[in-house]
Design an enzyme around this catalytic site. Sequence first.
Site, PDB file in Angstrom:
ATOM      1  N   GLY A  60      28.962   5.035 -24.040  1.00  0.00           N
ATOM      2  CA  GLY A  60      29.003   3.847 -23.819  1.00  0.00           C
ATOM      3  C   GLY A  60      27.927   3.426 -22.569  1.00  0.00           C
TER       4      GLY A  60
ATOM      5  CG  ASP B 239      35.211  12.092 -22.733  1.00  0.00           C
ATOM      6  OD1 ASP B 239      34.567  10.997 -23.278  1.00  0.00           O
ATOM      7  OD2 ASP B 239      36.166  12.080 -23.267  1.00  0.00           O
TER       8      ASP B 239
ATOM      9  CB  THR C 232      32.280   6.833 -18.590  1.00  0.00           C
ATOM     10  OG1 THR C 232      33.064   6.260 -18.464  1.00  0.00           O
ATOM     11  CG2 THR C 232      32.755   8.380 -17.254  1.00  0.00           C
TER      12      THR C 232
ATOM     13  CG  ASP D 247      36.378   4.725 -20.037  1.00  0.00           C
ATOM     14  OD1 ASP D 247      36.242   3.143 -19.546  1.00  0.00           O
ATOM     15  OD2 ASP D 247      35.602   5.217 -20.915  1.00  0.00           O
TER      16      ASP D 247
ATOM     17  CG  ASP E 252      37.374   9.042 -19.121  1.00  0.00           C
ATOM     18  OD1 ASP E 252      35.986   8.739 -18.629  1.00  0.00           O
ATOM     19  OD2 ASP E 252      37.756   8.524 -20.851  1.00  0.00           O
TER      20      ASP E 252
HETATM   21  O1  F6P Z   1      33.671   3.970 -22.197  1.00  0.00           O
HETATM   22  C1  F6P Z   1      32.844   2.785 -22.675  1.00  0.00           C
HETATM   23  C2  F6P Z   1      33.994   2.131 -22.934  1.00  0.00           C
HETATM   24  O2  F6P Z   1      33.411   0.864 -22.534  1.00  0.00           O
HETATM   25  C3  F6P Z   1      35.367   2.551 -23.063  1.00  0.00           C
HETATM   26  O3  F6P Z   1      35.945   1.728 -21.810  1.00  0.00           O
HETATM   27  C4  F6P Z   1      35.255   1.291 -24.004  1.00  0.00           C
HETATM   28  O4  F6P Z   1      36.553   1.071 -24.954  1.00  0.00           O
HETATM   29  C5  F6P Z   1      34.814   1.194 -24.795  1.00  0.00           C
HETATM   30  O5  F6P Z   1      33.385   1.566 -23.864  1.00  0.00           O
HETATM   31  C6  F6P Z   1      33.767   0.580 -25.611  1.00  0.00           C
HETATM   32  O6  F6P Z   1      32.753   0.965 -26.694  1.00  0.00           O
HETATM   33  P1  F6P Z   1      32.108  -0.216 -27.536  1.00  0.00           P
HETATM   34  O7  F6P Z   1      30.583  -0.451 -26.019  1.00  0.00           O
HETATM   35  O8  F6P Z   1      31.337   0.870 -28.542  1.00  0.00           O
HETATM   36  O9  F6P Z   1      32.505  -1.665 -27.453  1.00  0.00           O
END
Ligand code: F6P
Length: 344
Positions: free
Chosen positions: A12, A104, A127, A129, A131
């Site tokens: 992401g 990760d 990220t 997140d 995390d």
């Molecule tokens: O890891 C980043 C993140 O934005 C998460 O918070 C979320 O669950 C996910 O990616 C969303 O992913 P996508 O952009 O594939 O919808």
Amino acid sequence: MTHKVGILTGGGDCPGLNAVIRAVVRKIENAGGSCLGLLEGWRGLVNARTCPLSALQTDDIIARGGTILGSSRTNPYKQPANVARCLENVRKLGLTALVAIGGDDTLSVASRLYNDEKVPTVGVPKTIDNDLSATDFTFGFDTAINIVMEAVDRLRTTAESHRRIMVVETMGRHAGWIACLSGIAVAADYILVPEVPVDLDHMCAVLKRRREEGKLYGLVVVSEGAHLPEGGLVAAEDFDEFGHAKLGGIGEVVAGLIEKRLGVETRSVTLGHLQRGGAPSAYDRVLATRFGIKAGELVLSGEFGRMASLRGTEIMAVPLSEAVSANRRLDLRYYEEAKEFFPG
Ligand code: F6P
């Protein structure tokens, strides 16, 4: 040794990726080397899709959100043939090192390529997140919580006018960092995170008490990864190449439950990808730049299999394997502090 460094951004996207790219390119060029962009994460290495990167070209991208290289959640280890193609393309493109900027998933590929195939890789933790293990903070997170804060500050005024409860769903996957820290920043009346079992009775009692005390509106921040007591995790059924389900929808469920239990008009807002968009905050630009310079240094000193990391205020190097060993959940000390404002 004159380096030719491949740079990729995977997973992401988040604000600050371009600042890292700029810093790596500058560090490598200052030492007489050059860089090549690999397009759309690991897919760029699998398919040898590249773009030139120079210090001049990348000098003003620091203010741009997203990534000029594009991103994807491609996992070469899903098909062994793709790992072989990565190795072949490293050789064909003449790359002496790879800098992988990712979370990760992206970094777990970098770690495996280093450990199993001896590809000289260096990682940079990104990220929204926050995390990732082995670093105190990732870049992208600060911008994301500021976006949540600005959005909730706007929601507050309409919630107040209509005496409503507003439930705001944030991203963050299985970690409550975004929900908890943005919740503190907006003085949320209640915060739900994946790390703490959801107690609907307690939440509704707090919201009711607030109303009786005279606060006629309410703000609840809920992390997309929080588990409802009966329903578990609210997630779509499809999975990405790293096996992650798409989360989202819990805000609406929580709003429905509050309205039913308290009889108070309640609305939900899912902030979604807004949290990943736009220009990075000053903090993220600086952190991303420091990470990029460190990644360049690690390449130049031949310290591969490592990741740039923030420890306190210091930028250090940690083994990539340590960074991808486990998800870093919310530090519950933050939640304890948040709870001062919604005690039992
Ligand atoms: O890891 C980043 C993140 O934005 C998460 O918070 C979320 O669950 C996910 O990616 C969303 O992913 P996508 O952009 O594939 O919808």
